[in-house]
Design a protein around this motif. Structure first.
Motif, PDB file in Angstrom:
ATOM      1  N   PRO A  48       0.761  -1.258   0.000  1.00 14.87           N
ATOM      2  CA  PRO A  48       0.000   0.000   0.000  1.00 14.87           C
ATOM      3  C   PRO A  48       0.789   1.304   0.000  1.00 14.87           C
ATOM      4  N   LEU A  49       2.072   1.268   0.356  1.00 22.72           N
ATOM      5  CA  LEU A  49       2.812   2.515   0.550  1.00 22.72           C
ATOM      6  C   LEU A  49       3.532   2.948  -0.719  1.00 22.72           C
ATOM      7  N   ILE A  50       3.371   4.207  -1.089  1.00 24.44           N
ATOM      8  CA  ILE A  50       4.083   4.771  -2.232  1.00 24.44           C
ATOM      9  C   ILE A  50       5.448   5.262  -1.752  1.00 24.44           C
ATOM     10  N   THR A  51       6.496   4.649  -2.252  1.00 25.45           N
ATOM     11  CA  THR A  51       7.841   5.061  -1.872  1.00 25.45           C
ATOM     12  C   THR A  51       8.516   5.785  -3.039  1.00 25.45           C
ATOM     13  N   LYS A  52       9.422   6.656  -2.718  1.00 24.50           N
ATOM     14  CA  LYS A  52      10.099   7.462  -3.735  1.00 24.50           C
ATOM     15  C   LYS A  52      10.840   6.596  -4.741  1.00 24.50           C
ATOM     16  N   ASP A  53      11.506   5.562  -4.260  1.00 20.38           N
ATOM     17  CA  ASP A  53      12.321   4.720  -5.130  1.00 20.38           C
ATOM     18  C   ASP A  53      11.497   3.915  -6.132  1.00 20.38           C
ATOM     19  N   ALA A  54      10.230   3.670  -5.798  1.00 19.53           N
ATOM     20  CA  ALA A  54       9.408   2.793  -6.637  1.00 19.53           C
ATOM     21  C   ALA A  54       8.765   3.501  -7.825  1.00 19.53           C
ATOM     22  N   ILE A  55       8.734   4.831  -7.794  1.00 19.71           N
ATOM     23  CA  ILE A  55       8.006   5.601  -8.811  1.00 19.71           C
ATOM     24  C   ILE A  55       8.979   6.315  -9.744  1.00 19.71           C
ATOM     25  N   SER A  56       8.782   6.162 -11.037  1.00 12.62           N
ATOM     26  CA  SER A  56       9.702   6.785 -11.994  1.00 12.62           C
ATOM     27  C   SER A  56       9.412   8.266 -12.192  1.00 12.62           C
ATOM     28  N   ASN A  57       8.170   8.700 -11.940  1.00 15.05           N
ATOM     29  CA  ASN A  57       7.825  10.121 -12.127  1.00 15.05           C
ATOM     30  C   ASN A  57       7.246  10.709 -10.844  1.00 15.05           C
ATOM     31  N   VAL A  58       7.932  10.452  -9.713  1.00 17.90           N
ATOM     32  CA  VAL A  58       7.413  10.868  -8.417  1.00 17.90           C
ATOM     33  C   VAL A  58       7.228  12.377  -8.315  1.00 17.90           C
ATOM     34  N   ASN A  59       7.979  13.146  -9.099  1.00 24.38           N
ATOM     35  CA  ASN A  59       7.848  14.610  -9.056  1.00 24.38           C
ATOM     36  C   ASN A  59       6.507  15.109  -9.577  1.00 24.38           C
ATOM     37  N   THR A  60       5.748  14.214 -10.199  1.00 24.97           N
ATOM     38  CA  THR A  60       4.406  14.575 -10.657  1.00 24.97           C
ATOM     39  C   THR A  60       3.509  14.908  -9.464  1.00 24.97           C
ATOM     40  N   LEU A  61       3.797  14.273  -8.334  1.00 20.49           N
ATOM     41  CA  LEU A  61       3.008  14.508  -7.121  1.00 20.49           C
ATOM     42  C   LEU A  61       3.457  15.812  -6.471  1.00 20.49           C
ATOM     43  N   GLN A  62       2.570  16.771  -6.412  1.00 20.66           N
ATOM     44  CA  GLN A  62       2.922  18.070  -5.851  1.00 20.66           C
ATOM     45  C   GLN A  62       1.944  18.540  -4.787  1.00 20.66           C
ATOM     46  N   LYS A  63       0.686  18.204  -4.909  1.00 21.01           N
ATOM     47  CA  LYS A  63      -0.349  18.738  -4.042  1.00 21.01           C
ATOM     48  C   LYS A  63      -0.787  17.693  -3.008  1.00 21.01           C
ATOM     49  N   GLU A  64      -0.672  18.038  -1.730  1.00 22.02           N
ATOM     50  CA  GLU A  64      -1.090  17.125  -0.673  1.00 22.02           C
ATOM     51  C   GLU A  64      -2.566  16.765  -0.842  1.00 22.02           C
ATOM     52  N   GLY A  65      -2.860  15.497  -0.733  1.00 18.37           N
ATOM     53  CA  GLY A  65      -4.228  15.031  -0.877  1.00 18.37           C
ATOM     54  C   GLY A  65      -4.615  14.698  -2.305  1.00 18.37           C
ATOM     55  N   GLN A  66      -3.750  15.023  -3.239  1.00 18.67           N
ATOM     56  CA  GLN A  66      -4.009  14.785  -4.663  1.00 18.67           C
ATOM     57  C   GLN A  66      -4.186  13.288  -4.932  1.00 18.67           C
ATOM     58  N   LEU A  67      -5.216  12.942  -5.678  1.00 20.60           N
ATOM     59  CA  LEU A  67      -5.451  11.544  -6.029  1.00 20.60           C
ATOM     60  C   LEU A  67      -4.573  11.144  -7.210  1.00 20.60           C
ATOM     61  N   GLN A  80       4.612  11.581   4.637  1.00 20.13           N
ATOM     62  CA  GLN A  80       4.918  11.388   6.048  1.00 20.13           C
ATOM     63  C   GLN A  80       6.231  10.623   6.121  1.00 20.13           C
ATOM     64  N   ASN A  81       6.694  10.327   7.324  1.00 21.09           N
ATOM     65  CA  ASN A  81       8.026   9.734   7.421  1.00 21.09           C
ATOM     66  C   ASN A  81       8.126   8.394   6.691  1.00 21.09           C
ATOM     67  N   LYS A  82       6.994   7.723   6.482  1.00 18.58           N
ATOM     68  CA  LYS A  82       7.028   6.412   5.832  1.00 18.58           C
ATOM     69  C   LYS A  82       7.151   6.494   4.314  1.00 18.58           C
ATOM     70  N   GLY A  83       6.633   7.535   3.693  1.00 20.98           N
ATOM     71  CA  GLY A  83       6.650   7.579   2.237  1.00 20.98           C
ATOM     72  C   GLY A  83       5.883   8.758   1.673  1.00 20.98           C
ATOM     73  N   TYR A  84       5.425   8.586   0.441  1.00 19.65           N
ATOM     74  CA  TYR A  84       4.813   9.695  -0.292  1.00 19.65           C
ATOM     75  C   TYR A  84       3.289   9.637  -0.327  1.00 19.65           C
ATOM     76  N   GLY A  85       2.710   8.519   0.029  1.00 21.67           N
ATOM     77  CA  GLY A  85       1.259   8.403  -0.033  1.00 21.67           C
ATOM     78  C   GLY A  85       0.846   6.950   0.063  1.00 21.67           C
TER      79      GLY A  85
END
Length: 397
Positions: free
Chosen positions: A22-41, A60-65
């Motif tokens: 369930p956790l979105i981690t920075k290393d797992a996503i190739s375009n993580v910079n697309t995420l900019q707005k908190e709460g964004q689906l 949060q400390n665990k990841g990106y979403g």
């Protein structure tokens, strides 16, 4: 709300997300910079553009979403939140109907289907803990769902995330009736004073419920008990009610004295017959060793990370050495309740620390009991980090 962005998972992580991680981690996503707005689906896709899941951005400390569903057709809306919370309440029906226990976890984040927040129940009052600005955007969904559940007098919240560079400390009242503090709750028939309006800590850690009961019912009778990092003395209260000869509670925080006295008094225990010491636990171990003090039962439940004037403690690095100090002041055939809530290692590694500590001291031991999170702290097998609690009852041979 409609899905706003698409996140692409790197090939080597696809299997992990297909299995329900369930956790979105920075290393797992190739375009993580697309995420900019908190709460964004977001929509999660594989390298070949096949669908993997939907979720929201919440740093949060665990990841990106968190991924919320692997169903392409499921909509993240009010009805989604309501169903998850209603299902969680159904799973806790036995606890809602209990007269002996009136404080428990109602909703345990990703374990109940929505990572990023938890809900605890305290005898008619809900406490929502928010761990990111992202999930906080959906607060009205959660509060509406709780209102429809009923079975409550009031709702409180705690924001456990940075906002503008600092944590927001507040009274936390949301709606309904305000509680009168202390709010007295029961755990297996034992009284606890709860303060939902005082900072991050409310008075007791609910995840240790089964461990406290075991100490009272099986291990405390006729024993001298040392409770380290004792907070408000919950373990000491259960030990005293289990007819321990004497309890000693040690914690660095000044408030631990008055809070522990309060918990003893609530349960008809003469606190003057117990020892309550405001002291750095690391220094106390050295003092006890120097004075050749020994205890039949030692409870070792440090935070994952702690810093005092002279000591810095990290569970992942220093637990073995701390355990060696506990072993040193434990009577022969005595028991150590070794506990940690550090999520960066599992039970196997924790037992490795125990084995190494005894080996270095040339001593033998046996494991009497093991505990992890109780049933109301629901976890998911795909996210082992969520099952963070590890407790081992160790007998010093």
């Amino acid at each position: 709300m409609e899905v706003e962005v698409t996140l692409k998972v790197k090939p080597k992580y696809e299997k992990m997300y297909k299995s329900g991680y369930p956790l979105i981690t920075k290393d797992a996503i190739s375009n993580v910079n697309t995420l900019q707005k908190e709460g964004q689906l977001f929509k999660l896709i594989a390298e070949d553009n096949s669908f993997l899941g939907k979720g929201y951005l919440g740093k949060q400390n665990k990841g990106y979403g968190w991924v919320l569903t692997n169903n392409r057709n499921e909509i993240i809306n009010q009805a989604f939140f309501e169903k998850k919370i209603k299902d969680a309440a159904e799973n806790r029906k036995v606890l809602f109907n209990s007269e002996d226990t009136t404080a428990f976890r109602l909703f345990n984040a990703e374990g109940d289907g929505i990572g990023g927040f938890t809900i605890d129940y305290y005898d008619g009052f809900y406490l929502v803990n928010w761990y990111s600005e992202g999930i906080y955007k959906y607060k009205e969904y959660v509060y509406t769902a709780l209102t429809k559940l009923g079975q409550y007098q009031g709702i409180y919240q705690k924001k456990r995330f940075n906002s503008g560079g600092k944590f927001i400390e507040e009274d936390g009242f949301v709606e309904g009736e305000r509680a009168e503090f202390p709010l007295i709750v029961k755990e297996n028939g034992v009284n606890f004073a709860i303060y939902l309006n005082e900072g991050a800590m409310v008075g007791v850690f609910l995840d240790q419920r089964e461990v406290r009961k075991k100490i009272r019912d099986t291990y405390a009778k006729g024993k001298t008990v040392l409770n380290t990092f004792s907070y408000t003395g919950a373990f000491s209260v259960f030990a005293a009610l289990g007819r321990a000869t004497k309890t000693t509670s040690v914690d660095l925080a000044n408030r631990s004295l008055s809070k522990t006295i309060e918990q003893f008094q609530l349960n008809g225990i003469d606190h003057e017959k117990q020892d309550i010491i405001v002291e750095d636990v690391f220094r106390y171990f050295k003092y006890a060793s120097r004075k050749q003090l020994k205890f039949d039962l030692v409870i070792l439940d440090p935070p994952s990370f702690a810093r005092s004037k002279k000591f810095t403690f990290s569970a992942s690095k220093d637990y073995k050495n701390l355990l060696k100090e506990a072993i040193d002041i434990t009577e022969e055939n005595g028991v150590i309740v070794a506990s940690t809530n550090c999520a960066t290692f599992d039970m196997k590694k924790f037992k490795g620390f125990i084995k190494a500590a005894f080996k270095e001291l040339h001593l033998n031991y046996s494991i009497e009991e093991e505990y992890s999170l109780p049933e109301d702290f629901k976890t998911m097998k795909q996210f082992k980090e969520g099952n963070y609690l590890k407790v081992v009852f160790i007998r010093k041979a």
